[in-house]
Design an enzyme around this catalytic site. Structure first.
Site, PDB file in Angstrom:
ATOM      1  N   ASP A 117      17.091  21.388  32.063  1.00  8.74           N
ATOM      2  CA  ASP A 117      18.343  21.438  32.471  1.00  8.74           C
ATOM      3  C   ASP A 117      18.832  19.957  32.263  1.00  8.74           C
ATOM      4  O   ASP A 117      18.215  18.919  32.367  1.00  8.74           O
ATOM      5  CB  ASP A 117      18.317  21.537  33.865  1.00  8.74           C
ATOM      6  CG  ASP A 117      19.708  21.720  34.576  1.00  8.74           C
ATOM      7  OD1 ASP A 117      20.513  22.365  34.594  1.00  8.74           O
ATOM      8  OD2 ASP A 117      19.882  20.403  35.474  1.00  8.74           O
ATOM      9  N   GLU A 174      19.444  21.877  27.391  1.00  8.63           N
ATOM     10  CA  GLU A 174      20.714  21.687  27.440  1.00  8.63           C
ATOM     11  C   GLU A 174      20.945  20.118  26.631  1.00  8.63           C
ATOM     12  O   GLU A 174      20.513  19.163  27.156  1.00  8.63           O
ATOM     13  CB  GLU A 174      21.564  21.542  28.639  1.00  8.63           C
ATOM     14  CG  GLU A 174      21.622  22.863  29.432  1.00  8.63           C
ATOM     15  CD  GLU A 174      22.289  22.916  30.568  1.00  8.63           C
ATOM     16  OE1 GLU A 174      23.397  23.411  30.812  1.00  8.63           O
ATOM     17  OE2 GLU A 174      21.689  22.225  31.443  1.00  8.63           O
TER      18      GLU A 174
END
Length: 644
Positions: free
Chosen positions: A319, A348
């Site tokens: 994340d 990400e």
């Protein structure tokens, strides 16, 4: 007495060596005759032992002794199995930074023998084979979303065990996915495990105990071993079905600062601050962790290794990976390679705000070429298809808006350099960011944003046209949905879909449903009955990709050699996979993506071509008669042709 003392010293030395061998974060080591505690902290902590996970006074409090270099130890005699513990430095009690078992709501660590948490046959569990990340088909799933609705027909609604039930396993196998990216499964703070009779929902991106499974997904969060055993049982069931398990790793921030285990054990060490002394907020959640600091880097490495070794996890999605530094991410990759190089790592490639660390040293997408064997999501491809993340009402290629064709082509080649992609016209990146196509996650939607159906409804020019019948509007929506996923599954890279998209899932237009109720987030399984053609198309695309290696070439040089773009036009992109002898059972493959409201024609290379996909149907055996010379691509549809 001397013999007993000598044995105690030897046992303690062995326990200390074992802790060091597993890393400095082995904070609780249980033994039937004694339990050893370790902590990294700047000043002397105390260990408190409790009978229960909540309330009551400690039954024992022990000051830890110094081992040097901010390391502390306490050895407590006797069999403490079933008891609970906390560390206390005077900043509030906590279970330490690396608790492996906790009581309800995760406020106290639990003392248990981890071997007792293994389901039957766990020692024989093996991860499914994987030759290349390009072979993955990733299915992003929230544990509660998948099974909480009564329409799921599952017994263990919202629980780990739902994914052990034959109904769930058979469905996933029929669809064809071979990897599930679970949204956070670690113990998170926002759901009260003592109030599960009251509906509660959260995506789970608010870490509390990084190395313990979340209790609300267990059948009994009050028994520390249950959540561990049931999560392992789920992993085991998926592995037996040939499905890998990917763990959502949220090391970039904690739920809060003052109440976090990091802050209560080593104040301010684990967090970055700005030049003026404020906590930096690159995560957008009020804080950001400092991955570049040795203790935090080691914590992340040891945590990843722990999830692999204890829970047999097969992959990690980081994340907001752009909060972490490049050196740490590469160190994690190297540590994982020593265990199993087939374990896939991606994340990400951005942060949610400015980080208090040099931008050129952060693991953002633009720096993917510096990341060894680590992938990133392609927002270039996503936004080229459906429109920008920043504006839910603005569409792109799918709804007939031109100008995104080059960005889509960049996604089709897997984010690598390709002579037919003009990087000056790509939406976000003006130079290739992937060294190999396996570094690109190809997708059009995920949990974090409108799901695909909602985005199409928000951007389709005719969706709110009352003069059109609902059936007509819905038919158009389905055509565009299938077109979007055809682009994803025929692209190089690693395909990724949100659970439920294969049955036309919607979230009633909610963009950020992180705490929305089940009425918004739950998958409605009745949609399988309403839209069987959607499921069959997704299943056909997955099968097409699985059966034909040309769609997953894996190497940049191979993509440049075999993939060429044909003449394209406004909202029409066509490409050819050529000279596939020895690679694929098909010698040539042509894919055309037409988002226009009118049919378009493409000129074919010499030879007869069979139709594998057209007008919302996938059939590898061929549809209709072979064609040559020219082909018509239906409006808002994809055409896939092949020549043997």
């Amino acid at each position: 007495m001397k013999v007993r003392y000598l044995l105690t010293v030897i046992f303690a030395a062995m326990m200390t060596w074992n802790a060091n061998a597993q890393g400095r974060f082995n904070e609780m080591e249980y033994g039937k005759t004694q339990t050893v505690f370790h902590l990294n902290a700047p000043s002397m902590p105390k260990v408190r032992i409790y009978k229960d996970a909540q309330g009551g006074k400690p039954i024992k409090t022990v000051k830890m002794r110094a081992l040097g270099n901010n390391r502390w130890e306490a050895i407590l005699k006797g069999d403490l199995a079933g008891r609970f513990y906390t560390f206390d430095m005077g900043l509030g009690e906590c279970p330490g930074t690396f608790a492996k078992a906790v009581g309800v709501n995760g406020n106290r660590g639990a003392i248990l023998n981890m071997a007792d948490t293994d389901p039957e046959g766990w020692s024989h569990d093996r991860r499914p084979a994987l030759a290349s990340p390009a072979d993955l088909v990733i299915y992003e799933l929230h544990m509660r979303d998948f099974s909480i609705s009564a329409t799921s027909g599952l017994q263990h609604q919202g629980k780990y065990l739902a994914l052990t039930e034959p109904r769930a396993i058979d469905y996933l196998k029929r669809l064809g996915v071979n990897a599930i990216h679970f949204q956070p499964l670690f113990d998170y703070a926002s759901v009260d495990e003592m109030q599960l009779q009251r509906p509660q929902f959260n995506w789970g991106y608010d870490p509390k105990n990084y190395n313990v499974p979340e209790g609300s997904y267990a059948t009994d969060p009050y028994k520390p071993a249950v959540r561990i055993r049931e999560m392992k049982a789920m992993v085991q069931a998926l592995h037996k079905a040939g499905i890998r398990v990917i763990f959502d790793a949220v090391y970039n921030h904690t739920f809060d600062i003052d109440g976090s285990n990091f802050q209560r054990t080593y104040p301010d060490y684990y967090y970055r601050k700005t030049a003026d002394g404020r906590y930096s907020n690159g995560s957008g959640c009020g804080n950001e962790t400092a991955s570049e600091r040795p203790l935090m880097r080691e914590f992340m490495i040891e945590s990843v290794k722990y999830w692999i070794n204890e829970f047999h996890i097969d992959g990690f999605r980081f994340d907001l990976m752009g909060v972490h530094d490049i050196e740490t991410m590469n160190a994690i990759r190297a540590a994982v390679d020593e265990i199993d190089p087939s374990i896939y790592i991606y994340g990400e490639g951005w942060s949610a705000g400015a980080c208090a660390y040099p931008q050129d040293q952060l693991a953002v997408k633009a720096a993917a070429y510096k990341l060894h064997g680590i992938g990133a999501f392609s927002d270039d491809m996503r936004d080229a298809l459906r429109g920008p993340f920043s504006d839910d009402t603005k569409g792109a290629f799918l709804v007939g808006l031109g100008g995104e064709e080059e960005s889509l082509k960049f996604g089709i080649v897997g984010g690598i350099a390709h002579p037919q992609v003009d990087m000056a016209r790509v939406n976000y990146d003006h130079k290739p960011w992937a060294k190999e196509p396996t570094q690109q996650i190809s997708y059009v939607s995920c949990h974090d944003d409108m799901c695909l159906v909602d985005r199409l409804k928000a951007t389709m020019p005719g969706w709110n046209d009352a003069t059109r019948s609902y059936a007509d509007r819905e038919a158009e929506l389905i055509r565009l949905d299938l077109l979007a996923q055809t682009a994803v599954f025929t692209s190089q890279g690693v395909p990724f879909i949100l659970a439920g998209e294969e049955m036309l899932r919607n979230k009633k237009g909610v963009h950020n449903s992180y705490a929305s109720p089940d009425s918004i987030n739950a998958i409605n399984w009745d949609n399988l009955r309403r839209y069987p053609e959607v499921f069959e198309y997704y299943r056909g695309l997955i099968g097409l990709r699985k059966h034909h290696p040309a769609f997953r070439l894996a190497k940049a040089d191979a993509v440049r050699e075999h993939l060429e773009f044909m003449a394209s036009d406004h909202c029409l992109v066509a490409f050819r996979l050529k000279n596939l002898e020895g690679i694929d059972s098909w010698n040539d493959i042509i894919v055309a993506l037409n988002a226009n409201k009118e049919p378009r024609s493409i000129v074919l290379p010499e030879g007869h071509y069979y139709v594998a996909c057209c007008n919302g149907v996938v059939n590898e055996e061929g549809i209709g008669m072979p064609i040559k010379g020219q082909a018509t691509v239906d409006a808002q549809s994809a055409l896939i042709l092949y020549r043997k």
